[in-house]
Write an enzyme that holds these catalytic residues in place. Structure first.
Site, mmCIF file in Angstrom:
data_model
loop_
_atom_site.group_PDB
_atom_site.id
_atom_site.type_symbol
_atom_site.label_atom_id
_atom_site.label_comp_id
_atom_site.label_asym_id
_atom_site.label_seq_id
_atom_site.Cartn_x
_atom_site.Cartn_y
_atom_site.Cartn_z
ATOM 1 N N ILE A 24 -8.344 6.978 6.095
ATOM 2 C CA ILE A 24 -8.000 7.444 4.765
ATOM 3 C C ILE A 24 -9.221 7.463 3.853
ATOM 4 O O ILE A 24 -9.384 8.369 3.027
ATOM 5 C CB ILE A 24 -6.886 6.559 4.173
ATOM 6 C CG1 ILE A 24 -5.566 6.810 4.913
ATOM 7 C CG2 ILE A 24 -6.701 6.830 2.678
ATOM 8 C CD1 ILE A 24 -4.442 5.853 4.531
ATOM 9 N N ASN A 91 -10.271 1.061 -0.964
ATOM 10 C CA ASN A 91 -9.538 1.536 0.209
ATOM 11 C C ASN A 91 -9.670 0.631 1.421
ATOM 12 O O ASN A 91 -8.779 0.601 2.272
ATOM 13 C CB ASN A 91 -10.029 2.941 0.575
ATOM 14 C CG ASN A 91 -9.609 3.357 1.964
ATOM 15 O OD1 ASN A 91 -8.464 3.718 2.209
ATOM 16 N ND2 ASN A 91 -10.548 3.282 2.918
ATOM 17 N N TYR A 156 0.288 -8.270 6.966
ATOM 18 C CA TYR A 156 -0.106 -7.040 6.278
ATOM 19 C C TYR A 156 0.819 -6.783 5.090
ATOM 20 O O TYR A 156 0.359 -6.410 4.003
ATOM 21 C CB TYR A 156 -0.052 -5.883 7.274
ATOM 22 C CG TYR A 156 -0.589 -4.566 6.754
ATOM 23 C CD1 TYR A 156 -1.950 -4.379 6.561
ATOM 24 C CD2 TYR A 156 0.269 -3.499 6.497
ATOM 25 C CE1 TYR A 156 -2.444 -3.167 6.104
ATOM 26 C CE2 TYR A 156 -0.215 -2.287 6.035
ATOM 27 C CZ TYR A 156 -1.573 -2.119 5.849
ATOM 28 O OH TYR A 156 -2.057 -0.920 5.395
ATOM 29 N N LYS A 160 -0.490 -6.343 1.181
ATOM 30 C CA LYS A 160 -0.275 -5.112 0.425
ATOM 31 C C LYS A 160 0.703 -5.307 -0.737
ATOM 32 O O LYS A 160 0.584 -4.643 -1.773
ATOM 33 C CB LYS A 160 0.199 -4.001 1.362
ATOM 34 C CG LYS A 160 -0.881 -3.534 2.345
ATOM 35 C CD LYS A 160 -2.115 -3.011 1.625
ATOM 36 C CE LYS A 160 -3.136 -2.426 2.587
ATOM 37 N NZ LYS A 160 -4.331 -1.864 1.903
ATOM 38 N N ALA A 190 -1.607 8.341 10.577
ATOM 39 C CA ALA A 190 -2.252 8.392 11.887
ATOM 40 C C ALA A 190 -3.730 8.017 11.788
ATOM 41 O O ALA A 190 -4.622 8.866 11.779
ATOM 42 C CB ALA A 190 -2.100 9.785 12.490
#
Length: 279
Positions: A24, A91, A156, A160, A190
């Site tokens: 990303i 990011n 995770y 987040k 992906a």
């Protein structure tokens, strides 16, 4: 928003992207560059970030987002190369998967350090530069995982969820001081993060470029939060009202109760080795 209007609003901005060597981050750097921004990328993997910089024809610098001195040096390098940072995109992130009771302490600490503390650190350092100027924007890449916990993804999820909460609290602190702060929440995308897992039934894995388009839209038109795909935002809000039995049935129907527990470790080996080998 059409491409011409987006370019008008983004062109000329200095945009710094962490974790810009892959996934990303790389796609966002490319989309922002194509919209006319002056993009600089940073990444802990110096070989990969140099290659990405060559592919994108943008400046790149090494960056460990967990280290205050390294992050300061990165922002200094961005400003000396392109000028004051208009937009920081936090990011960089990693995604360990597996049962909560099997996560090693070092892996848990590393995940929180990169995913949450790295965002906090970047935001703090950027604000110290932006607040005296009275303008600037910080976009934190969170995840749908931050608002929809799943078995096998507890660590995770926690990191987040922290990014989502931190971003909103910070946004409220500085919204009247000329600084825009917001979070982007991508769905299953992906990238290497999901290697060795399977896409939830009935769901299409996003291309990183789709998430990047959302990030650039947020640069052009700041807002508190953006879900990618946008249509998922209503479903996520609605899910908070589901009774536990119904939620369990939904998770089972789409395989979300098992996809991060039944992982192909061989297919994920390269990614695991890279994130575990990071300093």
């Amino acid at each position: 928003m059409n491409a011409a209007k987006r370019r008008e609003l983004v062109s000329g901005k200095v945009v710094a992207v962490t974790g810009g060597a892959r996934g990303i981050g790389f796609a966002t750097a490319r989309a922002a560059r194509d919209a006319g921004a002056r993009v600089v990328i940073g990444d802990i993997d110096t070989v990969a970030v140099d290659k990405a910089a060559a592919d994108l024809d943008v400046p790149a610098f090494p960056l460990d987002v967990t280290n205050s001195a390294a992050f300061t040096t990165f922002l200094d390098a961005v400003e000396s190369t392109c000028g004051a940072v208009d937009v920081l995109i936090n990011n960089a992130g990693i995604m360990p998967v597996g049962p909560a009771d099997a996560v090693p302490d070092t892996e848990a600490a590393r995940c929180i350090d990169v995913n949450l503390h790295g965002v906090m650190l970047g935001t703090k350092l950027a604000l110290r530069r932006m607040l005296p100027r009275g303008h600037g924007q910080i976009i934190n890449i969170a995840s749908i995982a931050g608002v929809t916990p799943a078995p096998g993804l507890a660590l995770y999820n926690a990191s987040k969820a922290g990014v989502v909460a931190f971003t909103e609290a910070t946004r409220m602190e500085v919204r009247d001081r000329g600084i825009q702060v917001g979070a982007v929440l991508p769905s299953f995308t992906a990238t290497e993060l999901v290697s060795g897992t399977s896409t939830p039934r009935g769901q299409r894995a996003l291309d990183p470029a789709e998430v990047a388009a959302g990030v650039v839209d947020m640069i052009a038109r700041p807002r508190p939060q953006l879900t990618v795909p946008r249509a998922l935002a209503f479903t996520v809000r609605l899910s908070t009202l589901y009774p536990d039995r119904f939620k369990r049935a939904i998770y089972h129907r789409f395989g979300v109760d098992s996809i991060f527990l039944n992982v192909d470790r061989a297919a994920r080996a390269d990614y695991d080795a890279r994130i575990h080998g990071s300093p």
